[in-house]
Scaffold this active site. Structure first.
Site, PDB file in Angstrom:
ATOM      1  N   LYS A 268       0.878  -1.178   0.000  1.00  0.00           N
ATOM      2  CA  LYS A 268       0.000   0.000   0.000  1.00  0.00           C
ATOM      3  C   LYS A 268       0.910   1.222   0.000  1.00  0.00           C
ATOM      4  O   LYS A 268       1.543   1.535   0.992  1.00  0.00           O
ATOM      5  CB  LYS A 268      -0.917   0.011   1.228  1.00  0.00           C
ATOM      6  CG  LYS A 268      -1.891   1.160   1.156  1.00  0.00           C
ATOM      7  CD  LYS A 268      -2.845   1.174   2.312  1.00  0.00           C
ATOM      8  CE  LYS A 268      -3.867   2.281   2.148  1.00  0.00           C
ATOM      9  NZ  LYS A 268      -3.313   3.586   1.819  1.00  0.00           N
ATOM     10  N   ARG A 273      -3.156   8.847  -5.645  1.00  0.00           N
ATOM     11  CA  ARG A 273      -3.687   8.000  -6.719  1.00  0.00           C
ATOM     12  C   ARG A 273      -3.651   8.772  -8.038  1.00  0.00           C
ATOM     13  O   ARG A 273      -4.141   9.899  -8.109  1.00  0.00           O
ATOM     14  CB  ARG A 273      -5.137   7.646  -6.358  1.00  0.00           C
ATOM     15  CG  ARG A 273      -5.806   6.626  -7.276  1.00  0.00           C
ATOM     16  CD  ARG A 273      -5.422   5.249  -6.864  1.00  0.00           C
ATOM     17  NE  ARG A 273      -6.088   4.216  -7.604  1.00  0.00           N
ATOM     18  CZ  ARG A 273      -7.129   3.521  -7.139  1.00  0.00           C
ATOM     19  NH1 ARG A 273      -7.631   3.795  -5.968  1.00  0.00           N
ATOM     20  NH2 ARG A 273      -7.642   2.545  -7.858  1.00  0.00           N
ATOM     21  N   GLU A 326      -0.095   4.733  -8.105  1.00  0.00           N
ATOM     22  CA  GLU A 326       0.123   5.733  -7.062  1.00  0.00           C
ATOM     23  C   GLU A 326       1.355   6.556  -7.431  1.00  0.00           C
ATOM     24  O   GLU A 326       2.410   5.993  -7.753  1.00  0.00           O
ATOM     25  CB  GLU A 326       0.339   4.969  -5.740  1.00  0.00           C
ATOM     26  CG  GLU A 326       0.172   5.785  -4.518  1.00  0.00           C
ATOM     27  CD  GLU A 326      -1.280   5.891  -3.998  1.00  0.00           C
ATOM     28  OE1 GLU A 326      -2.235   5.531  -4.720  1.00  0.00           O
ATOM     29  OE2 GLU A 326      -1.435   6.357  -2.869  1.00  0.00           O
ATOM     30  N   LYS A 340       4.151  10.742   2.368  1.00  0.00           N
ATOM     31  CA  LYS A 340       3.262  11.876   2.083  1.00  0.00           C
ATOM     32  C   LYS A 340       3.278  12.874   3.240  1.00  0.00           C
ATOM     33  O   LYS A 340       3.169  14.070   3.059  1.00  0.00           O
ATOM     34  CB  LYS A 340       1.845  11.321   1.887  1.00  0.00           C
ATOM     35  CG  LYS A 340       0.957  12.227   1.138  1.00  0.00           C
ATOM     36  CD  LYS A 340      -0.283  11.545   0.572  1.00  0.00           C
ATOM     37  CE  LYS A 340      -1.054  10.671   1.526  1.00  0.00           C
ATOM     38  NZ  LYS A 340      -2.308  10.172   0.966  1.00  0.00           N
ATOM     39  N   PHE A 358      -0.215  -0.280 -10.574  1.00  0.00           N
ATOM     40  CA  PHE A 358      -0.744  -1.559 -10.099  1.00  0.00           C
ATOM     41  C   PHE A 358      -1.902  -2.094 -10.933  1.00  0.00           C
ATOM     42  O   PHE A 358      -2.380  -3.187 -10.685  1.00  0.00           O
ATOM     43  CB  PHE A 358      -1.103  -1.523  -8.608  1.00  0.00           C
ATOM     44  CG  PHE A 358      -1.960  -0.363  -8.150  1.00  0.00           C
ATOM     45  CD1 PHE A 358      -3.299  -0.279  -8.501  1.00  0.00           C
ATOM     46  CD2 PHE A 358      -1.414   0.623  -7.356  1.00  0.00           C
ATOM     47  CE1 PHE A 358      -4.077   0.772  -8.061  1.00  0.00           C
ATOM     48  CE2 PHE A 358      -2.194   1.681  -6.907  1.00  0.00           C
ATOM     49  CZ  PHE A 358      -3.532   1.759  -7.262  1.00  0.00           C
ATOM     50  N   LYS A 423      -6.145  -8.241  -2.791  1.00  0.00           N
ATOM     51  CA  LYS A 423      -6.992  -8.164  -4.000  1.00  0.00           C
ATOM     52  C   LYS A 423      -7.373  -9.555  -4.484  1.00  0.00           C
ATOM     53  O   LYS A 423      -6.533 -10.466  -4.520  1.00  0.00           O
ATOM     54  CB  LYS A 423      -6.245  -7.418  -5.111  1.00  0.00           C
ATOM     55  CG  LYS A 423      -6.074  -5.941  -4.825  1.00  0.00           C
ATOM     56  CD  LYS A 423      -5.415  -5.197  -5.983  1.00  0.00           C
ATOM     57  CE  LYS A 423      -5.263  -3.729  -5.633  1.00  0.00           C
ATOM     58  NZ  LYS A 423      -4.481  -2.995  -6.630  1.00  0.00           N
ATOM     59  N   LYS A 440      -8.453  -2.862   1.857  1.00  0.00           N
ATOM     60  CA  LYS A 440      -7.284  -2.228   2.468  1.00  0.00           C
ATOM     61  C   LYS A 440      -7.211  -2.671   3.916  1.00  0.00           C
ATOM     62  O   LYS A 440      -8.221  -2.674   4.627  1.00  0.00           O
ATOM     63  CB  LYS A 440      -7.335  -0.702   2.339  1.00  0.00           C
ATOM     64  CG  LYS A 440      -8.642  -0.051   2.686  1.00  0.00           C
ATOM     65  CD  LYS A 440      -8.602   1.447   2.365  1.00  0.00           C
ATOM     66  CE  LYS A 440      -9.901   2.114   2.772  1.00  0.00           C
ATOM     67  NZ  LYS A 440     -10.014   3.497   2.371  1.00  0.00           N
TER      68      LYS A 440
HETATM   69  P1  ATP Z   1     -10.115   5.625  -0.314  1.00  0.00           P
HETATM   70  O1  ATP Z   1      -9.172   5.900  -1.442  1.00  0.00           O
HETATM   71  O2  ATP Z   1     -10.299   4.158  -0.087  1.00  0.00           O
HETATM   72  O3  ATP Z   1     -11.398   6.375  -0.417  1.00  0.00           O
HETATM   73  P2  ATP Z   1      -8.273   7.163   1.310  1.00  0.00           P
HETATM   74  O4  ATP Z   1      -8.117   8.157   0.221  1.00  0.00           O
HETATM   75  O5  ATP Z   1      -8.416   7.662   2.696  1.00  0.00           O
HETATM   76  O6  ATP Z   1      -9.475   6.155   1.031  1.00  0.00           O
HETATM   77  P3  ATP Z   1      -6.653   5.055   2.202  1.00  0.00           P
HETATM   78  O7  ATP Z   1      -7.804   4.566   2.987  1.00  0.00           O
HETATM   79  O8  ATP Z   1      -5.463   5.399   2.998  1.00  0.00           O
HETATM   80  O9  ATP Z   1      -7.021   6.256   1.286  1.00  0.00           O
HETATM   81  O10 ATP Z   1      -6.254   3.919   1.165  1.00  0.00           O
HETATM   82  C1  ATP Z   1      -6.807   3.735  -0.121  1.00  0.00           C
HETATM   83  C2  ATP Z   1      -5.855   4.320  -1.122  1.00  0.00           C
HETATM   84  O11 ATP Z   1      -4.639   3.598  -1.114  1.00  0.00           O
HETATM   85  C3  ATP Z   1      -6.295   4.176  -2.552  1.00  0.00           C
HETATM   86  O12 ATP Z   1      -7.229   5.134  -2.972  1.00  0.00           O
HETATM   87  C4  ATP Z   1      -4.979   4.332  -3.298  1.00  0.00           C
HETATM   88  O13 ATP Z   1      -4.739   5.698  -3.554  1.00  0.00           O
HETATM   89  C5  ATP Z   1      -3.949   3.878  -2.305  1.00  0.00           C
HETATM   90  N1  ATP Z   1      -3.192   2.682  -2.693  1.00  0.00           N
HETATM   91  C6  ATP Z   1      -1.903   2.533  -2.402  1.00  0.00           C
HETATM   92  N2  ATP Z   1      -1.457   1.380  -2.865  1.00  0.00           N
HETATM   93  C7  ATP Z   1      -2.465   0.758  -3.502  1.00  0.00           C
HETATM   94  C8  ATP Z   1      -2.603  -0.473  -4.193  1.00  0.00           C
HETATM   95  N3  ATP Z   1      -1.590  -1.309  -4.320  1.00  0.00           N
HETATM   96  N4  ATP Z   1      -3.805  -0.779  -4.723  1.00  0.00           N
HETATM   97  C9  ATP Z   1      -4.858   0.064  -4.586  1.00  0.00           C
HETATM   98  N5  ATP Z   1      -4.776   1.250  -3.941  1.00  0.00           N
HETATM   99  C10 ATP Z   1      -3.591   1.600  -3.402  1.00  0.00           C
END
Ligand code: ATP
Length: 894
Positions: A268, A273, A326, A340, A358, A423, A440
């Site tokens: 992650k 994104r 990402e 970040k 990814f 996944k 996640k």
């Molecule tokens: P969300 O995007 O689920 O609405 P968020 O913006 O708060 O929530 P997180 O909950 O921290 O983010 O985690 C989800 C985010 O993780 C994804 O939107 C994506 O940007 C990021 N991410 C990082 N690595 C991956 C991965 N391998 N596959 C999918 N998403 C990933």
């Protein structure tokens, strides 16, 4: 003129189909509907062949088949009773005749054994042999007349509505009228349900409606039954809404792993994104929200901060693609990604963007979203040659068991990563979907994996709204210890969220006697704060410890400790801990070191700690002590000055107007009275100034006369025992009540005494509350809206909404403007039926965050993520637009 399919279809033919559907068992009914839609599509193709511009959407029919789901046409304001009256008039039925009564009382069994309760059916039998053959109207005609009906209702033109209905009904056969009535009443009774109807049209129709609330969009986007939604949404150079991940608690991960034999675990990444689109030399970069960042990253191999490097990594034969991943920041000096949260200056020469890909949605002209992930990722191998610091493929491992997932999560924790992504290899790429096979997993989703911080309250801030006048936020501190004993308390964090009103009230009651006003420029003994100053302070030995959950420890000069907690929420009030048990500054430094500020360094184990270990019983370290209000006044040095209260026993329950219980007791003693801590048979009255729990329980018992302390103080001041009046009675015994009723009316107005200006004012205020109409709950109001307006009332746009307004407290000019703007929206919100809540609690449905002030947005989002019942986080424009449009707008656009 452009051909329009709705003008080619007779309304009576549609009614015939409805009739057949209704008469058939469900399965056959669905088949009939499917067949009808297929024929409809074929007719559309024929029209298209004639005229490329022809309108061939299924929308004109679909909105009639499931009228409840059509958001474009506003309410008609017509119910059965109004229709009955129109029929009585246009059919010239005698008012007391059988048919008129059947229409008016359509629910009664007398309306017909099989039809009772179904107005359309009752009308049909009455209309039989009284109508012409109809066949006059097309589907387009019916829709435009229904539009006119709705417009006339909105314009409050009952005569116009009457005319529209009369014209429609008089031109139709009884069967057409029956179906038209059902469309107007928005209850088709077809027997296939709206899901059945959506499915007959397209397998993704229901899902698309769920996210768009737009029947017209459903019909347009899904006109081709063979194209799935995720394929439809893919067009090169226009951003695709990214697929999302569902939260998963590691202890329950097996529930997410039931679909496939194996799963992928992906790193992650802690970046942003991004989607990259490419076709014949041109690149486009879109952020998660679809914003175009091509200017920064570069539209071709010659421009931008990434494309010149990235384009070199494309493999031969690549003509077009859309990839998902990402965007990270690569630090060439440390040869690693930067987080970040780090304070990054992107202009530094040693930093550069690095894209971690990814997923792939489109490759060389082919849409891939319908393919399972395991196939999609194969395309990635023939797309890009990875290059450190420029473009990488996200690390992916195969797992089959919960233990393997735990191992990966623990590794991520050790590597100071946010978590992992699980996944399903069979998952297709579903834009914007959160429940499509991606999960996640973060330590913060699992209780017990986060390090918690026990900090002590040293200061308080007054709240506003419902919390006006009470301390609603706290300044917390960590201790500086010497030989295991705290010497000083240094400010660490300000908290407010996480409390329920009940818990807060209990804590406030306990701390109430101990708050001290802060003097400018002076620190209370043993307490030090810096920029973040409280309004009141409390001595640590009278204070309590709060258990705080947060995501990180971050540096901050606003607090004396030099750090603060990011997104702090109160998990628990630790009444069981002694004030000396709070976290120390050196323990905080340890936590900071252990996980570079992240507050999760603990490993997960396959045993769910919550499930397996019985809850630890907390033992109290507090010395049992009586609360101050339970201690009696020390009257050893007081003298009796009058006999005013002689022979009378009082029980004082609360402080009043800055006077403590003990102070009031001393006054009783000085005037010859007695005081006790618990009322008994000889107690003259209980004295109170607020309805705390004890007062409430004595009031409810009706065993004692509970009188406002003000009565006693007025009596003492005027040197005579004043009579109890309804103004100073909190509650009385039934005997006293009978006596009082002989002297005062229900509003507390004396039959014998002349009113003064003051008691008249008070009486009027009581009158208002007593004479007020019976209270109606918001749900009852919402029901009334539907009854009266056939839908939401134009004055109740926000009915059933409970919103928290995130009003900034800082005092710079920008915050001032934001505050004023939000306060205006708040007024509108309340005016149109909404309820304002001063905190985000279980009942909250919306949080309104100003578009120009996002200081607390992340905190609110985080809070929302942890809630089962999600709230809508919207900006102020949502309220403006709802009021403008006189309806609730889709929150997702705000
Ligand atoms: P969300 O995007 O689920 O609405 P968020 O913006 O708060 O929530 P997180 O909950 O921290 O983010 O985690 C989800 C985010 O993780 C994804 O939107 C994506 O940007 C990021 N991410 C990082 N690595 C991956 C991965 N391998 N596959 C999918 N998403 C990933």
């Amino acid at each position: 003129m452009v051909l329009n399919i709705a003008s080619e279809i007779k309304f009576c033919d549609l009614c015939e189909v409805c009739e057949n559907i209704q008469k058939s068992p469900k399965e056959k009914a669905c088949l009939i509907l499917r067949k009808y839609i297929t024929e409809y599509r074929k007719l559309g193709e024929r029209l298209k062949a004639e005229d490329q511009q022809a309108e061939i959407s299924f929308y004109p029919v679909l909105r009639l088949l499931i009228p409840k789901f059509d958001r474009e046409r506003s309410a008609y304001g017509v119910k059965e009773h109004a229709l009955a009256k129109i029929y009585i008039r246009i059919l010239c039925l005698p008012k007391d005749g059988m048919d008129a009564l059947k229409l008016l009382n359509f629910r009664s069994p007398k309306a017909g054994v099989n039809q009772a309760g179904d107005f359309a059916e009752v009308a049909y039998f009455i209309l039989k042999n009284r109508c012409g053959e109809g066949r006059k109207f097309t589907v387009a005609d019916v829709n435009s007349r229904l539009d006119a009906l709705a417009q006339k209702h909105a314009a409050r033109d009952p005569r116009g509505m009457d005319d529209e209905l009369t014209q429609l009904l008089t031109g139709m056969s009884e069967m057409e009228q029956k179906w038209l009535i059902r469309m107007i009443l928005k209850d088709m009774k077809l027997g296939v349900g709206h899901i059945g109807t959506f499915n007959a049209f397209h397998p993704d129709a229901s899902a698309l409606y769920d996210v768009s609330n737009d029947l017209s969009k459903v019909c347009t986007l899904l006109h081709n039954p063979n194209k799935r939604l995720h394929e439809v949404e893919i067009t090169i150079f226009s951003p695709v809404r990214p697929m999302l991940s569902e939260q998963c608690d590691i202890q329950k991960v097996e529930n997410c792993m039931k679909n496939s034999a194996f799963y992928y675990i992906e790193t992650k990444h802690d970046g942003e994104r991004f989607q990259i689109h490419f076709m014949t030399g041109t690149f486009k970069y879109f952020s998660r929200n679809g914003f175009d960042y091509t200017d920064i990253y570069g539209s071709n191999a010659m421009t931008g901060v990434l494309t010149p490097l990235l384009s070199k990594q494309l493999q031969p034969g690549v003509q077009s693609f859309i990839i998902d991943g990402e965007m990270m920041v690569w630090d060439k000096n440390i040869v690693a990604f930067r987080s970040k949260g780090d304070n990054i200056d992107v202009k530094s020469s040693h930093l550069q963007p690095c894209y971690c890909v990814f997923d792939i949605l489109f490759y060389n002209g082919e849409v891939l979203t319908n393919k399972p992930l395991r196939e999609r990722i194969k395309y990635l191998n023939s797309l890009i040659t990875p290059c450190e610091g420029v473009v990488l493929q996200t690390e992916r491992n195969i797992v089959k068991t919960k233990d393997e997932v735990i191992e990966h999560l623990n590794e991520a924790i050790d590597n100071k990563l946010e978590g992992i992504i699980l996944k399903d290899p069979e998952s297709v790429y579903k834009p914007n979907s959160r429940k499509a096979g991606w999960f996640k997993i973060k330590p913060e989703y699992t209780r017990g994996l986060m390090d918690q911080v026990d900090a002590i309250i040293i200061g308080g801030y007054y709240g506003d709204g419902r919390r006006r006048g009470i301390i609603s936020h706290f300044l917390l501190a960590a201790a500086v210890s010497k030989d295991g004993e705290p010497e000083e308390f240094h400010s660490l964090v300000r908290v407010g969220s996480g409390f329920t009103m009940d818990k807060l009230e209990e804590l406030i009651q306990k701390m109430k006697p101990h708050w001290r006003e802060c003097s400018p420029g002076e620190f209370p003994p043993g307490i030090i704060w810096t920029k973040e100053k409280p309004e009141v302070w409390i001595e640590p030995k009278n204070s309590y410890i709060l258990q705080i959950k947060a995501t990180e420890i971050v540096e901050s000069s606003s607090f004396k400790v030099g750090y603060t907690l990011r997104f702090p929420r109160v998990e628990e009030i630790r009444y069981d801990k002694k004030w000396t048990d709070c976290i120390t500054v050196s323990e905080l430094a340890d936590l900071w070191q252990r996980a570079s500020g992240k507050l999760y360094s603990r490993h997960a184990s396959s045993i769910d700690p919550e499930a397996s270990s019985p809850k630890k019983k907390r033992t109290s370290n507090h010395q049992p002590q009586l609360g101050k209000q339970f201690c009696s006044a020390d009257v050893s040095t007081a003298t009796i000055k009058s006999t005013l209260l002689e022979g009378k026993e009082f029980c004082v329950m609360s402080d009043y107007n800055g006077m403590t219980v003990q102070h009031i007791e001393t006054q009783i003693y000085e005037n010859g009275g007695k005081f006790v801590k618990n009322p008994g048979p000889s107690t003259f009255c209980v004295l109170a100034a607020e309805k705390n729990i004890r007062v409430q329980s004595h009031s409810n018992s009706k065993q004692y006369n509970v009188i406002h302390t003000e009565w006693l103080l007025n009596s003492v001041a005027s040197h005579k025992l004043l009579p109890w009046t309804p103004q100073n009675i909190i509650s009385v015994t039934p005997e006293t009540e009978r006596e009082i009723m002989l002297q005062y009316d229900v509003f507390g107005d004396s039959y014998t005494e002349i009113s003064t200006k003051e008691n008249l004012k008070e009486l009027l205020s009581k009158l208002e509350s007593k004479v007020s109409v019976q209270k109606i709950s918001v749900h009852e109001m919402a029901d009334m809206d539907i009854e009266l307006f056939s839908g939401p009332s134009p004055m109740g746009i926000f009915r059933l909404c409970i919103a928290y307004f995130d009003i900034p407290s800082e005092d710079d000019f920008e915050a001032f403007c934001v505050r004023k703007s939000l306060e205006l929206q708040k007024l509108d919100f309340e005016y149109y039926g909404g309820i304002v809540s001063t905190m985000i609690d279980d009942g909250t449905t919306h949080a309104v965050v100003h578009s120009r002030c996002h200081t607390r947005l992340e905190e609110i989002k985080l809070l929302n993520r942890e809630r089962r019942k999600k709230i809508h986080i919207v900006n102020e424009k949502w309220i403006i637009d709802c009021v403008d449009q006189c309806r609730q707008m889709d929150e997702r656009n705000y």
